[in-house]
Write a protein that holds these residues in place. Sequence first.
Motif, PDB file in Angstrom:
ATOM      1  N   ILE A   1       0.955  -1.227   0.080  1.00  0.00           N
ATOM      2  CA  ILE A   1      -0.214   0.017  -0.054  1.00  0.00           C
ATOM      3  C   ILE A   1       1.001   1.231   0.015  1.00  0.00           C
ATOM      4  O   ILE A   1       1.671   1.366   0.744  1.00  0.00           O
ATOM      5  CB  ILE A   1      -0.722   0.004   1.209  1.00  0.00           C
ATOM      6  CG1 ILE A   1      -2.228  -0.893   0.984  1.00  0.00           C
ATOM      7  CG2 ILE A   1      -1.300   1.390   1.696  1.00  0.00           C
ATOM      8  CD1 ILE A   1      -3.256  -0.479   1.852  1.00  0.00           C
ATOM      9  N   HIS A   2       0.708   2.151  -0.972  1.00  0.00           N
ATOM     10  CA  HIS A   2       1.325   3.395  -1.075  1.00  0.00           C
ATOM     11  C   HIS A   2       0.748   4.548  -0.445  1.00  0.00           C
ATOM     12  O   HIS A   2       1.145   5.190   0.508  1.00  0.00           O
ATOM     13  CB  HIS A   2       1.965   3.577  -2.395  1.00  0.00           C
ATOM     14  CG  HIS A   2       2.708   2.481  -2.869  1.00  0.00           C
ATOM     15  ND1 HIS A   2       4.019   2.118  -2.545  1.00  0.00           N
ATOM     16  CD2 HIS A   2       2.456   1.751  -3.921  1.00  0.00           C
ATOM     17  CE1 HIS A   2       4.340   1.014  -2.962  1.00  0.00           C
ATOM     18  NE2 HIS A   2       3.451   0.862  -4.174  1.00  0.00           N
ATOM     19  N   ARG A   3      -0.485   4.698  -0.950  1.00  0.00           N
ATOM     20  CA  ARG A   3      -1.244   5.818  -0.446  1.00  0.00           C
ATOM     21  C   ARG A   3      -2.017   5.377   0.817  1.00  0.00           C
ATOM     22  O   ARG A   3      -2.572   4.212   0.529  1.00  0.00           O
ATOM     23  CB  ARG A   3      -2.168   6.332  -1.551  1.00  0.00           C
ATOM     24  CG  ARG A   3      -1.632   7.597  -2.132  1.00  0.00           C
ATOM     25  CD  ARG A   3      -2.506   8.356  -3.018  1.00  0.00           C
ATOM     26  NE  ARG A   3      -3.230   7.466  -3.652  1.00  0.00           N
ATOM     27  CZ  ARG A   3      -4.483   7.912  -4.617  1.00  0.00           C
ATOM     28  NH1 ARG A   3      -5.053   8.902  -4.194  1.00  0.00           N
ATOM     29  NH2 ARG A   3      -4.834   7.079  -5.314  1.00  0.00           N
ATOM     30  N   GLY A   4      -2.172   6.082   1.757  1.00  0.00           N
ATOM     31  CA  GLY A   4      -2.773   5.834   2.935  1.00  0.00           C
ATOM     32  C   GLY A   4      -2.164   4.659   3.943  1.00  0.00           C
ATOM     33  O   GLY A   4      -2.602   4.051   4.423  1.00  0.00           O
ATOM     34  N   ALA A   5      -0.932   4.438   3.787  1.00  0.00           N
ATOM     35  CA  ALA A   5      -0.095   3.549   4.339  1.00  0.00           C
ATOM     36  C   ALA A   5      -0.362   4.098   6.037  1.00  0.00           C
ATOM     37  O   ALA A   5      -0.488   3.053   6.943  1.00  0.00           O
ATOM     38  CB  ALA A   5       1.059   3.329   4.242  1.00  0.00           C
ATOM     39  N   ALA A   6      -0.444   5.227   6.133  1.00  0.00           N
ATOM     40  CA  ALA A   6      -0.570   5.933   7.634  1.00  0.00           C
ATOM     41  C   ALA A   6      -1.784   5.265   8.211  1.00  0.00           C
ATOM     42  O   ALA A   6      -1.711   5.420   9.594  1.00  0.00           O
ATOM     43  CB  ALA A   6      -0.264   7.178   7.654  1.00  0.00           C
ATOM     44  N   LEU A   7      -2.846   4.984   7.550  1.00  0.00           N
ATOM     45  CA  LEU A   7      -4.169   4.758   8.071  1.00  0.00           C
ATOM     46  C   LEU A   7      -4.421   3.349   8.352  1.00  0.00           C
ATOM     47  O   LEU A   7      -5.199   2.825   9.023  1.00  0.00           O
ATOM     48  CB  LEU A   7      -5.228   4.994   6.958  1.00  0.00           C
ATOM     49  CG  LEU A   7      -5.258   6.641   6.793  1.00  0.00           C
ATOM     50  CD1 LEU A   7      -6.335   6.735   5.558  1.00  0.00           C
ATOM     51  CD2 LEU A   7      -5.479   7.315   7.754  1.00  0.00           C
ATOM     52  N   LEU A   8      -3.276   2.493   7.950  1.00  0.00           N
ATOM     53  CA  LEU A   8      -3.250   0.928   8.359  1.00  0.00           C
ATOM     54  C   LEU A   8      -3.412   0.654   9.827  1.00  0.00           C
ATOM     55  O   LEU A   8      -4.351   0.011  10.059  1.00  0.00           O
ATOM     56  CB  LEU A   8      -2.136   0.309   7.972  1.00  0.00           C
ATOM     57  CG  LEU A   8      -2.224  -0.027   6.319  1.00  0.00           C
ATOM     58  CD1 LEU A   8      -0.901  -0.847   6.063  1.00  0.00           C
ATOM     59  CD2 LEU A   8      -3.431  -1.389   6.223  1.00  0.00           C
ATOM     60  N   PRO A   9      -2.846   1.585  10.794  1.00  0.00           N
ATOM     61  CA  PRO A   9      -2.832   1.059  12.051  1.00  0.00           C
ATOM     62  C   PRO A   9      -4.617   1.282  12.353  1.00  0.00           C
ATOM     63  O   PRO A   9      -4.746   0.716  13.502  1.00  0.00           O
ATOM     64  CB  PRO A   9      -2.017   2.070  12.981  1.00  0.00           C
ATOM     65  CG  PRO A   9      -1.041   2.198  11.841  1.00  0.00           C
ATOM     66  CD  PRO A   9      -1.733   2.288  10.511  1.00  0.00           C
ATOM     67  N   LEU A  10      -5.280   1.727  11.685  1.00  0.00           N
ATOM     68  CA  LEU A  10      -6.723   1.950  12.262  1.00  0.00           C
ATOM     69  C   LEU A  10      -7.400   0.675  11.972  1.00  0.00           C
ATOM     70  O   LEU A  10      -8.628   0.643  12.770  1.00  0.00           O
ATOM     71  CB  LEU A  10      -7.365   2.917  11.314  1.00  0.00           C
ATOM     72  CG  LEU A  10      -6.965   4.464  11.589  1.00  0.00           C
ATOM     73  CD1 LEU A  10      -7.792   5.455  10.784  1.00  0.00           C
ATOM     74  CD2 LEU A  10      -7.403   4.850  12.937  1.00  0.00           C
TER      75      LEU A  10
ATOM     76  N   SER B   1      -2.742  -4.266  12.965  1.00  0.00           N
ATOM     77  CA  SER B   1      -2.008  -4.030  14.061  1.00  0.00           C
ATOM     78  C   SER B   1      -1.737  -5.228  14.922  1.00  0.00           C
ATOM     79  O   SER B   1      -0.468  -5.569  15.568  1.00  0.00           O
ATOM     80  CB  SER B   1      -2.550  -2.843  15.068  1.00  0.00           C
ATOM     81  OG  SER B   1      -3.725  -2.519  14.887  1.00  0.00           O
ATOM     82  N   LEU B   2      -2.672  -6.133  15.138  1.00  0.00           N
ATOM     83  CA  LEU B   2      -2.831  -7.081  16.002  1.00  0.00           C
ATOM     84  C   LEU B   2      -1.774  -8.286  15.309  1.00  0.00           C
ATOM     85  O   LEU B   2      -1.013  -9.033  15.882  1.00  0.00           O
ATOM     86  CB  LEU B   2      -3.908  -7.860  16.229  1.00  0.00           C
ATOM     87  CG  LEU B   2      -4.765  -7.100  17.530  1.00  0.00           C
ATOM     88  CD1 LEU B   2      -6.438  -7.443  17.626  1.00  0.00           C
ATOM     89  CD2 LEU B   2      -4.054  -7.531  18.814  1.00  0.00           C
ATOM     90  N   PHE B   3      -2.187  -8.382  13.806  1.00  0.00           N
ATOM     91  CA  PHE B   3      -1.118  -9.202  13.209  1.00  0.00           C
ATOM     92  C   PHE B   3       0.168  -9.049  13.171  1.00  0.00           C
ATOM     93  O   PHE B   3       1.118  -9.629  13.400  1.00  0.00           O
ATOM     94  CB  PHE B   3      -1.810  -9.452  11.688  1.00  0.00           C
ATOM     95  CG  PHE B   3      -2.816 -10.586  11.610  1.00  0.00           C
ATOM     96  CD1 PHE B   3      -4.201 -10.264  12.029  1.00  0.00           C
ATOM     97  CD2 PHE B   3      -2.509 -11.623  11.023  1.00  0.00           C
ATOM     98  CE1 PHE B   3      -4.984 -11.494  12.071  1.00  0.00           C
ATOM     99  CE2 PHE B   3      -3.337 -12.626  10.992  1.00  0.00           C
ATOM    100  CZ  PHE B   3      -4.579 -12.571  11.416  1.00  0.00           C
ATOM    101  N   GLU B   4       0.555  -7.804  12.919  1.00  0.00           N
ATOM    102  CA  GLU B   4       1.771  -6.910  12.870  1.00  0.00           C
ATOM    103  C   GLU B   4       2.572  -7.237  14.075  1.00  0.00           C
ATOM    104  O   GLU B   4       3.736  -7.438  14.034  1.00  0.00           O
ATOM    105  CB  GLU B   4       1.650  -5.675  12.421  1.00  0.00           C
ATOM    106  CG  GLU B   4       2.672  -5.161  11.743  1.00  0.00           C
ATOM    107  CD  GLU B   4       3.228  -5.880  10.546  1.00  0.00           C
ATOM    108  OE1 GLU B   4       2.324  -6.684   9.845  1.00  0.00           O
ATOM    109  OE2 GLU B   4       4.318  -5.814  10.021  1.00  0.00           O
ATOM    110  N   ILE B   5       2.114  -7.031  15.396  1.00  0.00           N
ATOM    111  CA  ILE B   5       2.712  -7.354  16.555  1.00  0.00           C
ATOM    112  C   ILE B   5       3.362  -8.625  16.668  1.00  0.00           C
ATOM    113  O   ILE B   5       4.119  -8.987  17.333  1.00  0.00           O
ATOM    114  CB  ILE B   5       2.044  -6.926  17.920  1.00  0.00           C
ATOM    115  CG1 ILE B   5       0.703  -7.688  17.969  1.00  0.00           C
ATOM    116  CG2 ILE B   5       1.840  -5.322  17.962  1.00  0.00           C
ATOM    117  CD1 ILE B   5      -0.029  -7.533  19.382  1.00  0.00           C
TER     118      ILE B   5
END
Lengths: 302, 290
Positions: free
Chosen positions: A240-249, A254-258
């Motif tokens: 994802i390029h645009r809106g990557a900052a929104l992913l933690p929403l 976030s649960l998968f990433e941790i």
Amino acid sequence: MGYATPRMTRAPLPSAAPIPPLRLHTTGETTLDLIAGLGYFGRQRQAIADIRGALRLWRLGATLAWLDVKGRYRGSMLGPLWLTLSTAVMVAALGFLYSTLFHMVLREYLPFLVLSLVLWGYLQTLVTEACLGFTQNDSMIRAVRMPFSLYGGRIVLRNVIVLGHNVIVIFVVFVIFNAWPGARVALALPALLLWLIDSLALTMSLAAVCARFRDIPPIMGSIMQIAFFVSPVIWRPELIHRGAALLPLNPFYSLFEIVRAPLLGDIPGGIIWLSALAYSGVLLILSWLLFVRVRGRLAFWV
Amino acid sequence: MASVDAEHVSVDFPLYHGSARSLKRAMFAAASGGRIGKDAHKRVVVQGLRDVSFHLGAGDRLGLVGSNGAGKTTLLRTLAGIYEPVRGRIRVQGSLNALLDPNLGMNPDLTGRENISLRGLFAGLGRAAIRRLEDDVRDFADLDEFMDLPVRTYSSGMVVRLGFALATAIHPEVLLMDEWFLAGDAGFMEKARTRLETLVRSAEILVLSSHIKDVVTRWCTRVIWLDKGRIMEDGAPDEVLGHYLAASEAHGDEKADAKPEHAALAGKALAQPAPRDEAALTSVDRGDRR
């Protein structure tokens, strides 16, 4: 790995003498004190007592969970390892397909994919089974008073056992691609603990809500399907390029990433942990309030 | 000392059916201010128990009589803590066991031994006690080599024996028992009666729901007559039973033995010193509670 249940073997005893009956004594102890019309704190006390009771019966919960897993594969040669095998096949197939589709290097993509799929498989089965948590045990619930959290704990535990079998696939993939992440693995431990707590909260809420509203299981099925595609489960978040900052929403992200990041040798960012903790906090609070409120009514709903 | 207290206990059953079970309907109703799916909030409530109060102390043997739907089983479930009162309070002191469902939690896919072990764990027994429980149940139910086979492979008689043996293996201080529990399978009726008697005798408090006069007079020292969830009368067995039977006859129906043959047969088995018509008992149906 043997699947014989412990403590089930026993030398036959001479049965000539009648066996004296087992007596249960709790001299003077209050076994039951149910007061109607309690306020929030009174109900909360009863909810805490429910959880305490479940902890006291942990051996029962563990045995039930184990027998559930064992029972599902009774008579099959590989036992629960069938699950491992099917996960392995799925990972291999999807791995080759998507690494081609997304133009990714297999040795970078597959360790990511295997973690995602195993975790997703756990989550999805948990949600499906949680929806039936109480309704499936209706005759039990109406026949005996048993802590409701024990039903939830049993579901979580049996899915953790299945997850444990699938870890083998992760391990094999990591060995094949020589992707051992090193000491950062330790960072995944608090994440797994959070998963465990969230699993219990989610299971209890879904089981309760599904006991009351019978059209929730299909709704949950749709939600999970959408979540699977919109969350970075099979596609890497870097895509994802645009809106990557929104992913933690996205709580799934976030649960998968941790869990995923430390196992792939990265350190999840603070914002990801923040998001994971915030969503978990909300889930915990809501499910606790729900449990406190409906616990006494569950027997009427199932 | 064991004791059971019910203070002004009421229990309501919400009857959810159809649209009341649907979240979508409920949400539509809320969103449209109740115009769509109006019935989502209309909850039909059936009163199970109304203002029931009594106290039982050590040595009390309470019989519950009443017609079908009078609330006997609901009261037993409430005393067992399965249904929580909507009004009032339930207090039980002493270990509790409720014999409400013969195949309670019996999983047909598990072996007899595993089922026994689970029941032992539920009662909070230790390893040694569970082993004793296994031996006791195996001996009583004549399971022998079937112990390690799935319950699915048992004959129906064996399942009944296993269920009965398990339920009666652990002796509590407060025993709650539904009437059909007195039913059994012919071959082991005599043995079963002895076992049940031991169980009942060793309990400090017994609450038994029954239709059968003989069972109640034989086992109980006190009788509560329930009708439509209310206590109609509470007192000595002869007196209350007399009034109850008179009232049911006056109504011109057969409430006294509304639950047909099998209950009566089961009652006979316990009430008589020795059952003569054992063959007839084989037809006892044990699963009619729901």
